[in-house]
Scaffold this active site. Sequence first.
Site, PDB file in Angstrom:
ATOM      1  N   ASP A 144       0.860  -1.181   0.000  1.00  0.00           N
ATOM      2  CA  ASP A 144       0.000   0.000   0.000  1.00  0.00           C
ATOM      3  C   ASP A 144       0.897   1.231   0.000  1.00  0.00           C
ATOM      4  O   ASP A 144       1.397   1.654   1.046  1.00  0.00           O
ATOM      5  CB  ASP A 144      -0.902  -0.029   1.239  1.00  0.00           C
ATOM      6  N   ILE A 145       1.099   1.799  -1.180  1.00  0.00           N
ATOM      7  CA  ILE A 145       2.060   2.899  -1.333  1.00  0.00           C
ATOM      8  C   ILE A 145       1.283   4.189  -1.604  1.00  0.00           C
ATOM      9  O   ILE A 145       0.642   4.342  -2.650  1.00  0.00           O
ATOM     10  CB  ILE A 145       3.045   2.619  -2.485  1.00  0.00           C
ATOM     11  N   GLU A 146       1.349   5.101  -0.677  1.00  0.00           N
ATOM     12  CA  GLU A 146       0.625   6.372  -0.808  1.00  0.00           C
ATOM     13  C   GLU A 146       1.374   7.467  -0.069  1.00  0.00           C
ATOM     14  O   GLU A 146       2.394   7.225   0.577  1.00  0.00           O
ATOM     15  CB  GLU A 146      -0.798   6.227  -0.278  1.00  0.00           C
ATOM     16  N   GLY A 147       0.865   8.688  -0.186  1.00  0.00           N
ATOM     17  CA  GLY A 147       1.476   9.818   0.503  1.00  0.00           C
ATOM     18  C   GLY A 147       2.930  10.032   0.122  1.00  0.00           C
ATOM     19  O   GLY A 147       3.307   9.888  -1.046  1.00  0.00           O
TER      20      GLY A 147
END
Length: 524
Positions: A144-147
Amino acid sequence: MVGVVAAVVAGSVTGWSRFEDARAAEDSGSWFAGYVDATATPFYAFERPQTEEGGSVVLSFVVADPESPCEPSWGAAYSFDEAESTMDLDRRIARLLQSGGEVAVSFGGLLNDELATSCTDVNDLKDAYASVVERYNLTTIDLDIEGENLLDTAAGERRAEAIALLQEERLAADEALNVWLTLPVAPTGLTEPGTTAVTQMLDGGVDLAGVNIMTMDFGESRPTSMSMLEASIAAAEATHSQLSTLYSRADLPLGPQALWTKLGLTPMIGQNDVVSEVFSLDHAAGLNAFAVEKGIGRMSMWSLNRDATCSDNYADVTVVSVGCSGIDQDGQSFAQILGQEFEGTSETISTTSASPEPTPELVEDNPETSPYPIWSEDATYVAEQRVVWNGNVYVAKWWNEDSTPDNPVLQADETPWTLIGPVLPGERPVAAPTVPAGTVDEWDPEEVYESGDLVKLDNHVFECKWWSQGDSPEAALQGSAGSPWDRLTNDDVLKLLEGLEDGSSSESTPSATPTPTATRSESP
């Protein structure tokens, strides 16, 4: 005879490609697993599923230990041993597995450093991922790659290299590892950092099980007239198109049906972080119907912790709760609705990336039946102008030339064209007004023009906005706000010609006869 044989072979290849594409979708084993915020208190009892659909989970989030950048932790708060002693995590996982459930683990999330962001040595990073896989005996992981983690391209390259190495090790031990990449999305598809993350994975040799998009918290990217269901479906369709381009660029072409199996959908149930965004039970039913129809490979939701109506003492439901959805669920479960007909497991998803790409059927555009001019590489087009290309109608977003309407792009702002839809049966060319000779003079660079004067250039009529000499109306075609000319629309030209007819006799003023045009037109 050679031509006949070649045609038969080509037809057979096309038929086989479509068969392979359809078989890939049929064999996908689409699966449902809700996310569980593992460290949120009170701890959610995922080991005792409330519904059959809640029997498989994605535990979240494993991140870098703040004190040791290459050491994985649960939520930057618990080491794995601490998670076992404090939360009985290992034992609860074992209980769920005994009951036939499945556990995947998600790395990253929004609030902390994903391992690749802080661990700069690729081998140490690979070992960190491996330690999680081995500790919990995983066959599926979720990145989960975000921000800020998503914006760190160097971390993205390390992540791809480390995961590829880990997959190689697992494959050598005859233990496959399914890897899902979870990314934020807009109704227009993946953001540019998102498409970069997918590219890094594919170019780095990672065998992606799929790309899971978070259809939530759209913010300003979602028009106010668009419901959360409509935004989620638009995001899925746009991402499907982007994945086709990304896999093709990586020399791993996939057919359209196989691509749907490479896509996952994860809405945030009930009240989203954006106050105006509420994902309802009806939205869940609609998204499930869309996903089942398309053959989406994975369905999830954030989160199982929240799959309940808030109690009366939770006063402000617009403030997102970690333990309830913020809406009255009337005894219903989002997991049951979203998980309907998702009966496979994550292990049944094929991780083989490449399959034959079916040859698309070519559509021959016919100017006698197309409602708008056929697109031409030799023509220039202006905003709102419509064309037909390969059986579809497109509208120009801005001035352009030599830009193929169906050119595959990753972001909507990379193309000057918007797809409207297919040419419909029975359609005929839209009539464009012809300005009779002598009605409006051709533009003359030596002439002085005042406000209100009319000229003609390349079959377009322009009205002068202020004093002008030598300023070509061509700049107005290109959208220049500083041009002293305004191009009249077809409707404006028709009104102009009608006014001229009303003000003079039919004998002295030629009538304006709308005639089909094969060069340029716009919506009537």
